[in-house]
Each structure stands twice: as C-alpha cells, then as structure tokens.
Design a protein around this motif. Structure first.
Motif, PDB file in Angstrom:
ATOM      1  N   PHE A  27     -66.148   2.779 -43.137  1.00  0.00           N
ATOM      2  CA  PHE A  27     -67.026   1.631 -42.874  1.00  0.00           C
ATOM      3  C   PHE A  27     -68.281   2.096 -42.143  1.00  0.00           C
ATOM      4  CE2 PHE A  27     -68.718  -2.455 -41.640  1.00  0.00           C
ATOM      5  CZ  PHE A  27     -69.101  -3.058 -42.386  1.00  0.00           C
ATOM      6  N   VAL A  28     -68.289   1.770 -41.143  1.00  0.00           N
ATOM      7  CA  VAL A  28     -69.214   1.957 -40.314  1.00  0.00           C
ATOM      8  C   VAL A  28     -69.859   3.692 -40.984  1.00  0.00           C
ATOM      9  CG1 VAL A  28     -69.844   2.345 -37.774  1.00  0.00           C
ATOM     10  CG2 VAL A  28     -67.401   1.540 -38.445  1.00  0.00           C
ATOM     11  N   TRP A  29     -69.587   4.674 -41.237  1.00  0.00           N
ATOM     12  CA  TRP A  29     -69.796   5.638 -41.744  1.00  0.00           C
ATOM     13  C   TRP A  29     -71.241   4.642 -42.653  1.00  0.00           C
ATOM     14  CZ3 TRP A  29     -69.473   7.686 -46.460  1.00  0.00           C
ATOM     15  CH2 TRP A  29     -69.827   8.408 -47.371  1.00  0.00           C
ATOM     16  N   ALA A  30     -70.331   4.173 -44.333  1.00  0.00           N
ATOM     17  CA  ALA A  30     -71.008   4.581 -44.926  1.00  0.00           C
ATOM     18  C   ALA A  30     -72.144   3.109 -45.277  1.00  0.00           C
ATOM     19  CB  ALA A  30     -69.857   3.579 -46.517  1.00  0.00           C
ATOM     20  N   TYR A  31     -71.883   1.600 -43.871  1.00  0.00           N
ATOM     21  CA  TYR A  31     -72.528   1.203 -44.177  1.00  0.00           C
ATOM     22  C   TYR A  31     -73.926   1.488 -43.560  1.00  0.00           C
ATOM     23  CZ  TYR A  31     -75.147  -3.602 -42.600  1.00  0.00           C
ATOM     24  OH  TYR A  31     -75.694  -5.056 -43.092  1.00  0.00           O
ATOM     25  N   TYR A  32     -73.886   2.483 -42.349  1.00  0.00           N
ATOM     26  CA  TYR A  32     -75.236   2.668 -41.403  1.00  0.00           C
ATOM     27  C   TYR A  32     -75.746   3.865 -42.221  1.00  0.00           C
ATOM     28  CZ  TYR A  32     -77.706   6.222 -37.946  1.00  0.00           C
ATOM     29  OH  TYR A  32     -78.611   6.390 -37.525  1.00  0.00           O
ATOM     30  N   THR A  33     -75.159   4.214 -42.859  1.00  0.00           N
ATOM     31  CA  THR A  33     -75.726   5.633 -43.794  1.00  0.00           C
ATOM     32  C   THR A  33     -76.690   4.038 -45.225  1.00  0.00           C
ATOM     33  OG1 THR A  33     -74.015   7.334 -43.594  1.00  0.00           O
ATOM     34  CG2 THR A  33     -75.787   6.969 -45.789  1.00  0.00           C
ATOM     35  N   ALA A  34     -76.013   3.720 -45.879  1.00  0.00           N
ATOM     36  CA  ALA A  34     -76.405   2.887 -46.233  1.00  0.00           C
ATOM     37  C   ALA A  34     -77.810   2.079 -46.123  1.00  0.00           C
ATOM     38  CB  ALA A  34     -75.163   1.630 -46.810  1.00  0.00           C
ATOM     39  N   VAL A  35     -77.821   1.451 -44.774  1.00  0.00           N
ATOM     40  CA  VAL A  35     -78.857   0.728 -44.395  1.00  0.00           C
ATOM     41  C   VAL A  35     -80.272   1.818 -43.844  1.00  0.00           C
ATOM     42  CG1 VAL A  35     -80.095  -0.420 -41.965  1.00  0.00           C
ATOM     43  CG2 VAL A  35     -77.844  -1.169 -42.905  1.00  0.00           C
ATOM     44  N   ASP A  82     -56.333  -6.197 -38.504  1.00  0.00           N
ATOM     45  CA  ASP A  82     -58.039  -6.897 -38.748  1.00  0.00           C
ATOM     46  C   ASP A  82     -59.206  -7.598 -37.847  1.00  0.00           C
ATOM     47  OD1 ASP A  82     -56.007  -7.812 -41.214  1.00  0.00           O
ATOM     48  OD2 ASP A  82     -55.477  -9.686 -40.367  1.00  0.00           O
ATOM     49  N   LYS A  83     -58.667  -7.888 -37.168  1.00  0.00           N
ATOM     50  CA  LYS A  83     -59.735  -7.647 -35.688  1.00  0.00           C
ATOM     51  C   LYS A  83     -60.223  -6.697 -35.010  1.00  0.00           C
ATOM     52  CE  LYS A  83     -57.770 -11.388 -34.824  1.00  0.00           C
ATOM     53  NZ  LYS A  83     -57.679 -12.504 -36.061  1.00  0.00           N
ATOM     54  N   LEU A  84     -59.870  -5.420 -35.600  1.00  0.00           N
ATOM     55  CA  LEU A  84     -61.039  -3.619 -35.880  1.00  0.00           C
ATOM     56  C   LEU A  84     -61.769  -3.820 -37.182  1.00  0.00           C
ATOM     57  CD1 LEU A  84     -58.592  -1.245 -34.284  1.00  0.00           C
ATOM     58  CD2 LEU A  84     -60.211  -2.310 -33.525  1.00  0.00           C
ATOM     59  N   THR A  85     -61.168  -4.398 -37.975  1.00  0.00           N
ATOM     60  CA  THR A  85     -61.808  -4.652 -39.039  1.00  0.00           C
ATOM     61  C   THR A  85     -62.992  -5.571 -38.933  1.00  0.00           C
ATOM     62  OG1 THR A  85     -60.066  -3.615 -40.599  1.00  0.00           O
ATOM     63  CG2 THR A  85     -61.812  -4.557 -41.365  1.00  0.00           C
ATOM     64  N   GLN A  86     -62.620  -6.735 -38.561  1.00  0.00           N
ATOM     65  CA  GLN A  86     -64.502  -8.115 -38.800  1.00  0.00           C
ATOM     66  C   GLN A  86     -64.816  -7.557 -37.067  1.00  0.00           C
ATOM     67  OE1 GLN A  86     -61.916 -11.561 -37.741  1.00  0.00           O
ATOM     68  NE2 GLN A  86     -60.571 -10.717 -39.436  1.00  0.00           N
ATOM     69  N   GLY A  87     -64.496  -7.050 -36.701  1.00  0.00           N
ATOM     70  CA  GLY A  87     -65.041  -6.227 -35.224  1.00  0.00           C
ATOM     71  C   GLY A  87     -66.193  -5.211 -35.505  1.00  0.00           C
ATOM     72  N   ALA A  88     -66.000  -4.580 -36.293  1.00  0.00           N
ATOM     73  CA  ALA A  88     -66.942  -3.155 -36.890  1.00  0.00           C
ATOM     74  C   ALA A  88     -67.552  -4.072 -37.884  1.00  0.00           C
ATOM     75  CB  ALA A  88     -66.065  -2.646 -37.188  1.00  0.00           C
ATOM     76  N   LEU A  89     -67.375  -5.144 -38.680  1.00  0.00           N
ATOM     77  CA  LEU A  89     -68.200  -5.607 -39.515  1.00  0.00           C
ATOM     78  C   LEU A  89     -69.374  -6.406 -38.824  1.00  0.00           C
ATOM     79  CD1 LEU A  89     -65.777  -7.483 -42.529  1.00  0.00           C
ATOM     80  CD2 LEU A  89     -67.685  -5.693 -43.049  1.00  0.00           C
ATOM     81  N   VAL A  90     -69.072  -6.945 -38.582  1.00  0.00           N
ATOM     82  CA  VAL A  90     -70.087  -8.210 -37.785  1.00  0.00           C
ATOM     83  C   VAL A  90     -71.100  -7.646 -36.644  1.00  0.00           C
ATOM     84  CG1 VAL A  90     -68.499  -9.882 -37.860  1.00  0.00           C
ATOM     85  CG2 VAL A  90     -68.264  -8.926 -35.981  1.00  0.00           C
ATOM     86  N   ILE A  91     -70.120  -6.190 -35.851  1.00  0.00           N
ATOM     87  CA  ILE A  91     -70.985  -5.496 -34.914  1.00  0.00           C
ATOM     88  C   ILE A  91     -72.122  -5.098 -36.174  1.00  0.00           C
ATOM     89  CG2 ILE A  91     -71.104  -3.766 -33.335  1.00  0.00           C
ATOM     90  CD1 ILE A  91     -68.754  -5.409 -31.911  1.00  0.00           C
ATOM     91  N   CYS A  92     -72.036  -3.881 -36.870  1.00  0.00           N
ATOM     92  CA  CYS A  92     -72.509  -2.606 -37.869  1.00  0.00           C
ATOM     93  C   CYS A  92     -73.642  -3.985 -38.484  1.00  0.00           C
ATOM     94  CB  CYS A  92     -71.879  -2.745 -38.938  1.00  0.00           C
ATOM     95  SG  CYS A  92     -71.020  -1.621 -37.838  1.00  0.00           S
ATOM     96  N   ALA A  95     -75.857  -5.216 -36.175  1.00  0.00           N
ATOM     97  CA  ALA A  95     -77.158  -4.426 -34.972  1.00  0.00           C
ATOM     98  C   ALA A  95     -78.293  -3.603 -35.817  1.00  0.00           C
ATOM     99  CB  ALA A  95     -75.790  -3.159 -34.351  1.00  0.00           C
ATOM    100  N   LEU A  96     -77.335  -3.558 -37.394  1.00  0.00           N
ATOM    101  CA  LEU A  96     -78.494  -2.743 -38.141  1.00  0.00           C
ATOM    102  C   LEU A  96     -79.568  -3.427 -39.174  1.00  0.00           C
ATOM    103  CD1 LEU A  96     -75.594   0.154 -38.939  1.00  0.00           C
ATOM    104  CD2 LEU A  96     -77.540   0.182 -36.791  1.00  0.00           C
TER     105      LEU A  96
END
Length: 217
Positions: A27-35, A82-92, A95-96
């Motif tokens: 997800f982090v890779w896909a969202y960073y690339t999208a933005v 759950d928490k790793l997924t949610q944490g990655a979502l809100v931080i990405c 930040a982006l």
C-alpha cells in the motif's frame, strides 16, 4: 501468553493476518507512486490493496470462529496487523496529501498507546478486555470508509475531504473517551473488590487463567 505451537502459528486465520501485514508496504508503495506521479491507476491499486486487506480481516475472524481456530496468538497478531495497516494509512495520507490528517495520526497514537498500556496493566491483574467494544468497531469501520472515499474519489474538493477527516477524528476521540471510561471502571472494581461492581457484564471483561498471567521474576 502460553507457548505458540507451529499448528497455531500457521493456522489459516493467522496466515491471513500475516498476509495483511505483508500488504502494508505494498500500500505504501502504491500510494506514494499515485501521489508523486498523479496516477489514477495507482490510486486504484492502493484502494484495492486496502479492500483486500479488509476482506482478509473479515475472513480470518469468520474462519477462526466457525472452524474453532481461535488462539491466543491469533488474538495478538490480528490486532497487530490492524494497527500496522491503520498506521500506514494515516501517516502516508497525512504526509503526502492531506495535512489535516495529522490530527488523526495524533489521535491514533494516543488511542492505541493508551489501550496498549491499559491492557498490559489489566493483564497483570488477571483480567482482559474481551475484544473490541461497539464504539471501537464503529470507529474502525468509519475509519476505513473514510480512507476508501479519499482513495477512490481523488478529485474530491479540500473542504469535503476536511469534513470527512474531522468526522473520522471525532469518532476516534469518542472511542478513546469511551474506552478510558471502561478501563477506569475496571480499575475501580479491582481496587475496591468489596464495593458494588461498575462492570458486571462478562462480555466486556474476562478473567485470565492463572497460568497465563505474567509472573514477576
């Protein structure tokens, strides 16, 4: 927590939890690339990743309950995923693209930090919260709904996006307050065993078997 056997560690529900953890960097890779590339395709990829993660989260719980595969390790690794997924979502997303989402980052850290510390203290006293309570479930469902809206509708205006984020933040703050209230009542019951109990529903808090209570060395 008792020693985890290989069979328990690699049960189908736990494998699904591991899979969800592996989806976090995707997800982090896909969202960073999208933005960074302003790519609608990668926004869709990021949304699909979160959709698949949510589906596997639903399936691991259903399989564990229906096939009698509930384990103590599963009760640990499932919320970790759950928490790793949610944490990655809100931080990405903070930040982006959505600066206001830093409010959610702060609330997320405060909420999860409080629940972790309170849970550890409770375990040392032979008690544990019996899963997520209704307001926690509503908070999580709303969180994912808000995130998916922001991922799918990439042309959403700033005002609408801010409203969505603030609604999510309000529910997160509400869940934190409600959980704090429950833990305070449990703590009161532990400190004043001779007084009428404030928490009487066994579905909320349960006893931990003596052999599973951490012992002081």
């Amino acid at each position: 927590m008792k020693k985890v056997t290989v069979k328990e560690a690699f049960s189908i529900p736990n494998i699904l939890s591991y899979f969800r953890i592996l989806l976090v960097p995707v997800f982090v890779w896909a969202y960073y690339t999208a933005v960074t590339e302003q790519s609608s395709f990668y926004y869709i990829v990021a949304a699909v990743v979160i959709g698949v993660s949510g589906l596997t989260d639903f399936l691991d719980g259903q399989i564990a309950r229906r096939c009698n595969m509930i384990t103590e390790w599963g009760k640990f690794i499932d919320p970790v995923a759950d928490k790793l997924t949610q944490g990655a979502l809100v931080i990405c997303m903070a930040a982006l693209r959505y600066p206001l989402m830093w409010i959610l980052v702060g609330l997320f850290v405060l909420k999860e930090g409080f629940l972790s510390v309170a849970g550890i203290v409770l375990i040392k006293h032979g008690k544990k919260l019996n899963g997520a309570l209704w307001y926690g479930k509503i908070c999580t469902a709303t969180f994912y709904a808000c995130v998916l809206i922001l991922l799918v509708f990439t042309k959403i205006d700033e005002f609408s996006a801010d409203i969505i984020i603030l609604v999510c933040g309000a529910l997160m703050a509400f869940a934190l307050i409600m959980y704090a209230n429950v833990y305070c009542k449990i703590w009161h019951d532990l400190k004043h065993p001779n007084e009428p109990k404030k928490i009487t529903d066994s579905k909320i808090v349960t006893d931990i078997p003596p052999e599973e209570i951490p012992q002081k060395k």
